[in-house]
Write a protein that holds these residues in place. Structure first.
Motif, PDB file in Angstrom:
ATOM      1  N   LYS A  37      64.097  44.390  74.357  1.00  0.00           N
ATOM      2  CA  LYS A  37      62.668  44.442  74.060  1.00  0.00           C
ATOM      3  C   LYS A  37      62.356  43.671  72.787  1.00  0.00           C
ATOM      4  N   LEU A  41      59.895  40.502  72.135  1.00  0.00           N
ATOM      5  CA  LEU A  41      58.820  40.442  71.142  1.00  0.00           C
ATOM      6  C   LEU A  41      58.856  39.126  70.367  1.00  0.00           C
ATOM      7  N   LYS A  44      57.697  36.342  72.615  1.00  0.00           N
ATOM      8  CA  LYS A  44      56.245  36.424  72.781  1.00  0.00           C
ATOM      9  C   LYS A  44      55.534  35.878  71.545  1.00  0.00           C
ATOM     10  N   TYR A  56      61.762  41.547  78.536  1.00  0.00           N
ATOM     11  CA  TYR A  56      61.042  42.804  78.769  1.00  0.00           C
ATOM     12  C   TYR A  56      61.456  43.423  80.104  1.00  0.00           C
ATOM     13  N   THR A  76      56.173  52.443  78.040  1.00  0.00           N
ATOM     14  CA  THR A  76      56.065  51.417  77.000  1.00  0.00           C
ATOM     15  C   THR A  76      56.596  50.079  77.492  1.00  0.00           C
ATOM     16  N   ASN A  80      54.567  46.564  77.631  1.00  0.00           N
ATOM     17  CA  ASN A  80      55.014  45.302  77.039  1.00  0.00           C
ATOM     18  C   ASN A  80      54.920  44.164  78.051  1.00  0.00           C
TER      19      ASN A  80
END
Length: 84
Positions: A37, A41, A44, A56, A76, A80
């Motif tokens: 994850k 991030l 992204k 993700y 969650t 995402n």
């Protein structure tokens, strides 16, 4: 505004963390899902949506295997993916 070098360093650190967690825990572990994850991030933030989704999705897959569909971390993970 963050400089591109910060994202490069963040990606390197998170990939190193993932490698250590994979060695310590194996693939199906919540800590490994967190690393995937976190890498997502960074991708992204760098505008690389394809790689963000890849990481993700990997995190979601592990979360589903480890925690089952009714766990908040699974929700969650879906969020995402939806935010990319």
């Amino acid at each position: 505004m963050r400089g591109f070098g910060c994202l490069d360093k963040a990606l390197l650190c998170n990939k190193s963390s993932l490698a250590e967690k994979l060695r310590a825990f194996g693939e199906n572990n919540a800590e490994v899902a967190v690393s995937y994850k976190n890498i997502g991030l960074v991708y992204k933030a760098n505008g690389d949506c394809e790689r963000a989704l890849e990481h993700y999705t990997k995190s979601l897959s592990i979360r589903l295997n480890v925690s089952g569909e009714d766990h908040p971390a699974v929700a969650t993970a879906y969020t995402n993916i939806g935010l990319v």
